[in-house]
Design a protein around this motif. Structure first.
Motif, PDB file in Angstrom:
ATOM      1  N   LYS A  46     -27.948  -7.417   8.703  1.00  0.00           N
ATOM      2  CA  LYS A  46     -26.904  -6.853   9.583  1.00  0.00           C
ATOM      3  C   LYS A  46     -26.666  -7.693  10.832  1.00  0.00           C
ATOM      4  O   LYS A  46     -25.534  -8.027  11.153  1.00  0.00           O
ATOM      5  CB  LYS A  46     -27.296  -5.460  10.084  1.00  0.00           C
ATOM      6  CG  LYS A  46     -27.286  -4.380   9.071  1.00  0.00           C
ATOM      7  CD  LYS A  46     -27.758  -3.068   9.679  1.00  0.00           C
ATOM      8  CE  LYS A  46     -29.160  -3.095  10.219  1.00  0.00           C
ATOM      9  NZ  LYS A  46     -30.210  -3.360   9.256  1.00  0.00           N
ATOM     10  N   THR A  47     -27.753  -7.990  11.541  1.00  0.00           N
ATOM     11  CA  THR A  47     -27.595  -8.650  12.838  1.00  0.00           C
ATOM     12  C   THR A  47     -26.995 -10.044  12.663  1.00  0.00           C
ATOM     13  O   THR A  47     -26.064 -10.426  13.387  1.00  0.00           O
ATOM     14  CB  THR A  47     -28.962  -8.726  13.559  1.00  0.00           C
ATOM     15  OG1 THR A  47     -29.431  -7.387  13.725  1.00  0.00           O
ATOM     16  CG2 THR A  47     -28.843  -9.390  14.908  1.00  0.00           C
ATOM     17  N   ASN A  48     -27.503 -10.780  11.696  1.00  0.00           N
ATOM     18  CA  ASN A  48     -26.968 -12.125  11.471  1.00  0.00           C
ATOM     19  C   ASN A  48     -25.506 -12.090  11.059  1.00  0.00           C
ATOM     20  O   ASN A  48     -24.702 -12.913  11.509  1.00  0.00           O
ATOM     21  CB  ASN A  48     -27.803 -12.853  10.412  1.00  0.00           C
ATOM     22  CG  ASN A  48     -29.046 -13.457  11.025  1.00  0.00           C
ATOM     23  OD1 ASN A  48     -28.994 -14.521  11.616  1.00  0.00           O
ATOM     24  ND2 ASN A  48     -30.164 -12.745  10.945  1.00  0.00           N
ATOM     25  N   ILE A  49     -25.149 -11.145  10.220  1.00  0.00           N
ATOM     26  CA  ILE A  49     -23.759 -11.070   9.744  1.00  0.00           C
ATOM     27  C   ILE A  49     -22.838 -10.536  10.848  1.00  0.00           C
ATOM     28  O   ILE A  49     -21.731 -11.050  11.043  1.00  0.00           O
ATOM     29  CB  ILE A  49     -23.680 -10.252   8.438  1.00  0.00           C
ATOM     30  CG1 ILE A  49     -24.348 -11.061   7.323  1.00  0.00           C
ATOM     31  CG2 ILE A  49     -22.237  -9.910   8.067  1.00  0.00           C
ATOM     32  CD1 ILE A  49     -24.481 -10.350   5.987  1.00  0.00           C
ATOM     33  N   ALA A  50     -23.306  -9.541  11.601  1.00  0.00           N
ATOM     34  CA  ALA A  50     -22.477  -9.010  12.705  1.00  0.00           C
ATOM     35  C   ALA A  50     -22.172 -10.119  13.710  1.00  0.00           C
ATOM     36  O   ALA A  50     -21.034 -10.277  14.167  1.00  0.00           O
ATOM     37  CB  ALA A  50     -23.194  -7.851  13.391  1.00  0.00           C
ATOM     38  N   LEU A  51     -23.194 -10.906  14.031  1.00  0.00           N
ATOM     39  CA  LEU A  51     -23.004 -12.002  14.992  1.00  0.00           C
ATOM     40  C   LEU A  51     -22.087 -13.072  14.404  1.00  0.00           C
ATOM     41  O   LEU A  51     -21.178 -13.567  15.079  1.00  0.00           O
ATOM     42  CB  LEU A  51     -24.374 -12.596  15.363  1.00  0.00           C
ATOM     43  CG  LEU A  51     -24.369 -13.818  16.271  1.00  0.00           C
ATOM     44  CD1 LEU A  51     -23.696 -13.514  17.610  1.00  0.00           C
ATOM     45  CD2 LEU A  51     -25.801 -14.318  16.530  1.00  0.00           C
ATOM     46  N   ALA A  52     -22.308 -13.410  13.147  1.00  0.00           N
ATOM     47  CA  ALA A  52     -21.493 -14.455  12.512  1.00  0.00           C
ATOM     48  C   ALA A  52     -20.020 -14.053  12.459  1.00  0.00           C
ATOM     49  O   ALA A  52     -19.137 -14.849  12.810  1.00  0.00           O
ATOM     50  CB  ALA A  52     -22.031 -14.732  11.103  1.00  0.00           C
ATOM     51  N   ILE A  53     -19.766 -12.821  12.073  1.00  0.00           N
ATOM     52  CA  ILE A  53     -18.364 -12.357  11.985  1.00  0.00           C
ATOM     53  C   ILE A  53     -17.733 -12.333  13.383  1.00  0.00           C
ATOM     54  O   ILE A  53     -16.582 -12.744  13.567  1.00  0.00           O
ATOM     55  CB  ILE A  53     -18.310 -10.980  11.300  1.00  0.00           C
ATOM     56  CG1 ILE A  53     -18.504 -11.185   9.791  1.00  0.00           C
ATOM     57  CG2 ILE A  53     -16.997 -10.244  11.581  1.00  0.00           C
ATOM     58  CD1 ILE A  53     -18.665  -9.931   8.994  1.00  0.00           C
ATOM     59  N   SER A  54     -18.493 -11.893  14.365  1.00  0.00           N
ATOM     60  CA  SER A  54     -17.976 -11.868  15.739  1.00  0.00           C
ATOM     61  C   SER A  54     -17.623 -13.276  16.196  1.00  0.00           C
ATOM     62  O   SER A  54     -16.586 -13.492  16.837  1.00  0.00           O
ATOM     63  CB  SER A  54     -19.027 -11.290  16.696  1.00  0.00           C
ATOM     64  OG  SER A  54     -19.378  -9.998  16.290  1.00  0.00           O
ATOM     65  N   LEU A  55     -18.474 -14.241  15.878  1.00  0.00           N
ATOM     66  CA  LEU A  55     -18.222 -15.621  16.296  1.00  0.00           C
ATOM     67  C   LEU A  55     -17.000 -16.208  15.589  1.00  0.00           C
ATOM     68  O   LEU A  55     -16.227 -16.956  16.182  1.00  0.00           O
ATOM     69  CB  LEU A  55     -19.457 -16.491  16.031  1.00  0.00           C
ATOM     70  CG  LEU A  55     -20.626 -16.247  16.995  1.00  0.00           C
ATOM     71  CD1 LEU A  55     -21.900 -16.926  16.492  1.00  0.00           C
ATOM     72  CD2 LEU A  55     -20.279 -16.745  18.400  1.00  0.00           C
TER      73      LEU A  55
END
Ligand SMILES: Nc1ncnc2c1ncn2[C@@H]1O[C@H](COP(=O)(O)OP(=O)(O)OP(=O)(O)O)[C@@H](O)[C@H]1O
Ligand SMILES: [Mg+2]
Length: 303
Positions: A46-55
């Motif tokens: 979750k955290t890695n994907i949430a950050l990646a999508i936000s970026l």
């Protein structure tokens, strides 16, 4: 200018390599769109994907706010090597204002460390709530996307957030235990009549067939037993680039933009703009969360 075409152009321009054909992005209203990233089982990405999508959205020049709402472990700041002094709890206790806690991330991404703040909204003083809602009203005009990284599993904080979000990105891996827990969460969301559309991301797949098989299982049982039509946002492969980037206190999107995981995540982000229809903004989102906890509209609020 056609909003739909403009969104598509921006994301395509920001792509590291114009490799994928993007689906047309549907237009949304002017208000901030709220995407909750959640999962049944912990540790699924979750955290890695949430950050990646936000970026990715930030790279495409959208104004993005990322709320770290994982009660237990404040992950996003750790992932980026940031050291936030305050979090949402301090705002809710009236010790500082919202703008004091926003941390600047890469690519103009703004991050709100949540702490246990979301849950504490239930007991916020009316005067503090008034100030908070005012700050949020100002923020609403400056943010295109609010992405929320939640904790795993089913607790009140996660439920409140996912029920109030416009879109739910449900992350799972192809492992049977992760799929079972994902199904458990879908069941609870259905019971609470979640308004947001649920979209699956199958992470750490061996290959596309592996991802497809897992997605198909969840989609068909959800249809058969819950009468829910799950969306499929996409697959992210198991990729050492993700782990390597974490060791560098960085997101894989920035450290390894052409890695298989990055390219697949790019594809998911490019589809996101087309999901869901009704954006209501951050202020309504917060109001709905308080409503969830209290079961009633708070006194002293002007709503
Ligand atoms: N696509 C991937 N390829 C390889 N490893 C991955 C991938 N995605 C995640 N990981 C690994 O899984 C670990 C957990 O990821 P992450 O912290 O994003 O999960 P999470 O769902 O947020 O966990 P939690 O439930 O604890 O908040 C990462 O530290 C990384 O090692
Ligand atoms: Mg996490």
């Amino acid at each position: 200018m056609n909003d739909q075409a403009e969104k598509l152009r921006r994301l395509t321009r920001a792509l590291p390599k114009k490799k994928f054909v993007h689906q047309a992005l549907e237009s949304s209203s002017q208000k901030c769109r709220i995407i909750a990233v959640t999962s049944g089982k912990g540790g699924v990405g979750k955290t890695n994907i949430a950050l990646a999508i936000s970026l990715i959205l930030a790279k495409a020049k959208y104004r993005v706010l990322l709320l770290d709402a994982d009660l237990g472990l404040a992950n996003i700041d750790v992932l980026l090597g940031l050291l936030p002094k305050y979090n949402l709890t301090h705002v809710i206790k009236g010790e500082c204002s919202l703008k004091d806690i926003i941390v600047q991330g890469p690519e103009g991404l703004q991050i709100i460390p949540g702490g246990s703040g979301i849950e504490e909204l239930a007991n916020i003083e009316p005067s503090v709530l008034q100030n908070l809602l005012q700050d949020i009203a100002a923020l609403d005009k400056k943010v295109d996307y609010l992405v929320i990284d939640t904790a795993a599993g089913i607790n009140n904080q996660v439920l409140a957030i996912t029920l109030a979000a416009h879109e739910i990105l449900l992350i799972t891996t192809p492992e049977p235990t992760a799929l079972t827990d994902a199904y458990g969460l879908i069941k609870v969301l259905k019971k609470h009549s979640a308004a947001g559309h649920i979209n699956l991301v199958i992470n750490m797949v061996k290959d596309i067939e592996d991802g497809q098989a897992a997605a198909q299982k969840l989609i068909s049982v959800s249809k058969q037993f819950l009468n829910i039509n799950l969306g499929l946002a996409g697959y992210v492969p198991f990729d050492k680039a993700v782990q390597e980037a974490i060791r560098q206190n960085q997101s894989y999107i920035l450290a390894y933009p052409r890695s298989p995981a990055s390219l697949r995540t790019w594809r998911i982000a490019s589809l996101l703009g087309g999901l869901g229809q009704n954006s209501t903004g951050i202020q309504d989102f917060i109001k709905n969360i308080i409503f969830f906890f209290r079961g009633e509209r708070p006194e002293g609020g002007d709503w």
